[in-house]
Design an enzyme around this catalytic site. Structure first.
Site, PDB file in Angstrom:
ATOM      1  N   ASP A   1       0.850  -1.195   0.000  1.00  5.23           N
ATOM      2  CA  ASP A   1       0.000   0.000   0.000  1.00  5.23           C
ATOM      3  C   ASP A   1       0.883   1.243   0.000  1.00  5.23           C
ATOM      4  OD1 ASP A   1       1.055   0.189   2.544  1.00  5.23           O
ATOM      5  OD2 ASP A   1      -0.861   0.295   3.577  1.00  5.23           O
TER       6      ASP A   1
ATOM      7  N   ASP B   1       1.398   4.585   2.379  1.00  7.37           N
ATOM      8  CA  ASP B   1       1.059   5.206   3.658  1.00  7.37           C
ATOM      9  C   ASP B   1       1.561   6.639   3.644  1.00  7.37           C
ATOM     10  OD1 ASP B   1       0.343   2.568   5.125  1.00  7.37           O
ATOM     11  OD2 ASP B   1       2.400   2.178   4.460  1.00  7.37           O
TER      12      ASP B   1
ATOM     13  N   ASP C   1      -3.333   4.533   2.777  1.00  9.42           N
ATOM     14  CA  ASP C   1      -3.631   4.987   4.135  1.00  9.42           C
ATOM     15  C   ASP C   1      -3.195   6.440   4.254  1.00  9.42           C
ATOM     16  OD1 ASP C   1      -4.476   2.441   4.905  1.00  9.42           O
ATOM     17  OD2 ASP C   1      -2.535   1.887   5.765  1.00  9.42           O
TER      18      ASP C   1
END
Ligand code: 8DG
Ligand code: MN
Ligand code: MN
Length: 429
Positions: free
Chosen positions: A208, A210, A353
């Site tokens: 992902d 962040d 995120d």
């Protein structure tokens, strides 16, 4: 000459958070075997506090920091984090090239299914076990069920599992953080945007992106997140996601805490979701965005600065041209995932995120969100056992004096912890 373990383990730092652990180290074959045992223990004992998994994690963390490749288990004498079980596995690998225990786990259907199911956004070991009990074998089996649990993460995670299981590369992470910086700066001038997580530790790819956001003026960050999400949505970059409110409560700060697997979760305002990254973000052919220099400069994203990669700049700028697609329906929030995934598309679904921290907590948030997870776990245990302090992503708290130890730099976090500063790229323990 082959170093004897006990020759230098007297000077080998006891805690992982005191040691340097680079991504590249000398015992990869051994650590990947130990990590299989660790993963197996984590998946199997998911309702306990993983004592077995922790033992494997500690052992592989020692192996990652050793300045020599292990050639005989004799060299591991005196390292208290390397127990008999791990020594057996290591000597099997040194003697026969592999460990039958590790091979058996990797071959087992249960392990393969658990890994496959827990690779879906929102699916943890307990959900994966339920799916296995239902007799499901593949992600298609879960998809056929519609939205198995009513959890938006699982519904969208399943619908885009192919994209989401393709690693995010560094150029994508950098391109997206630059856009976040640009939009955030427009909403809140002076905003601090930092690419954190594995990319800050120098990883070439990750699961992902962040991004940690803050502002030098305390409370200026309040209200930023909804506006930022709206702005990214307007650029056609949001697929689906949810905001979590700030749930930080200063009255529970000084309550004693149990270090547990939930200890990684914090109370910051954040957005967890799936974004639409134009395929051009990852098109840039060069992987040399990996060079040391680039890693150094790309962390805290400077306002509107050009990347060293012109094709990446182009694809970012494309988003800002008036002709760029600004169909407002492309946000697609709250539609069913199936409708979106059917159409041909020029973007990849990527997990993102976004975390908002007030400046008073920012440097602790920076350490926490940089990780690695084991670095955090170890640093928190170290702070508790050695210093009697409670370390979280919100701060460092003296439970007796009932006061926080404030930090205005990342270095200060380490000096409060009485450990030498460890560069983010050395926190891959
Ligand atoms: P990857 O994405 O490349 O696979 O690895 P990563 O970047 O190291 O892992 P991550 O799952 O994205 O988490 C990044 C760091 O954030 C990790 O060290 C744990 C830390 N972290 C906190 N608070 C929280 C939280 O509330 N939730 C999550 N998921 N992670 C948190 O400090
Ligand atoms: Mn990450
Ligand atoms: Mn993450």
């Amino acid at each position: 000459t082959v170093p004897e373990g006990n020759e230098f383990n007297g000077t080998f730092p006891e805690w992982a958070c005191q040691r340097k652990a680079k991504l590249e180290h000398l015992n990869k074959k051994l650590t990947s075997a130990v990590e299989v045992l660790q993963e197996f223990a984590e998946l199997r004992d998911s309702n306990q506090d993983y004592p077995r998994a922790l033992a494997f994690r500690r052992a592989s963390s020692v192996l990652k920091s050793l300045p020599f490749p292990v050639q005989s288990v004799e060299q591991l004498k005196g390292f208290k984090d390397i127990g008999e079980h791990v020594k057996t596995v290591i000597s099997d690998i040194l003697d026969h090239g592999s460990s039958s225990e590790v091979d058996d786990i990797e071959k087992s259907e249960w392990f393969k299914k658990m890994k496959l199911f827990t690779s879906v956004f929102g699916v943890g070991p307990s959900t994966a076990k339920v799916w296995i009990e239902r007799g499901w074998e593949s992600l298609e089996d879960a998809q056929k069920d519609g939205c198995p649990s009513g959890d938006w993460r699982i519904a969208w995670g399943l619908a885009f599992s192919k994209d989401l299981n393709t690693p995010v590369c560094r150029s994508e992470a950098i391109a997206f953080s630059r856009i976040v910086q640009r939009e955030a700066e427009h909403i809140l001038p002076g905003v601090i945007t930092t690419l954190v997580g594995g990319f800050r530790r120098g990883k070439p790819e990750g699961h992902d992106v962040d991004i940690l956001l803050s502002h030098p003026t305390d409370e200026a960050e309040i209200g930023l997140l909804p506006k930022l999400i709206a702005a990214l949505g307007k650029r056609g970059l949001i697929l689906i996601g949810h905001k979590e409110k700030n749930s930080f409560r200063s009255d529970i700060l000084y309550q004693d805490f149990k270090l547990s697997t939930r200890g990684q979760l914090d109370h910051f305002e954040k957005w967890l979701g799936i974004c639409k990254f134009p395929k051009s973000f990852s098109k840039s052919k060069d992987s040399e965005s990996n060079s040391e220099v680039n890693q150094e400069t790309s962390f805290t994203v400077p306002a509107l600065e050009a990347t060293s990669d012109s094709s990446l700049d182009e694809s970012i700028n494309d988003l800002y041209e008036p002709k760029a697609k600004k169909s407002k329906s492309s946000g697609a929030i709250d539609t069913e995932p199936q409708h979106v995934s059917a159409a041909p598309r020029d973007w990849l679904a990527r997990r993102v995120d976004l975390i908002i921290a007030p400046i008073s907590q920012y440097y602790y948030a920076l350490v926490g969100w940089t990780g690695s997870k084991h670095f955090n776990r170890d640093a928190r245990l170290y702070a508790q056992k050695k210093l009697g302090l409670k370390l979280t992503s919100h701060g460092l708290f003296d439970l007796q004096k009932r006061e926080p130890l404030t930090a205005e730099t990342e270095e200060e976090v380490f000096s409060h912890l009485k450990i030498p500063y460890i560069d983010p790229t050395d926190r891959n323990c």
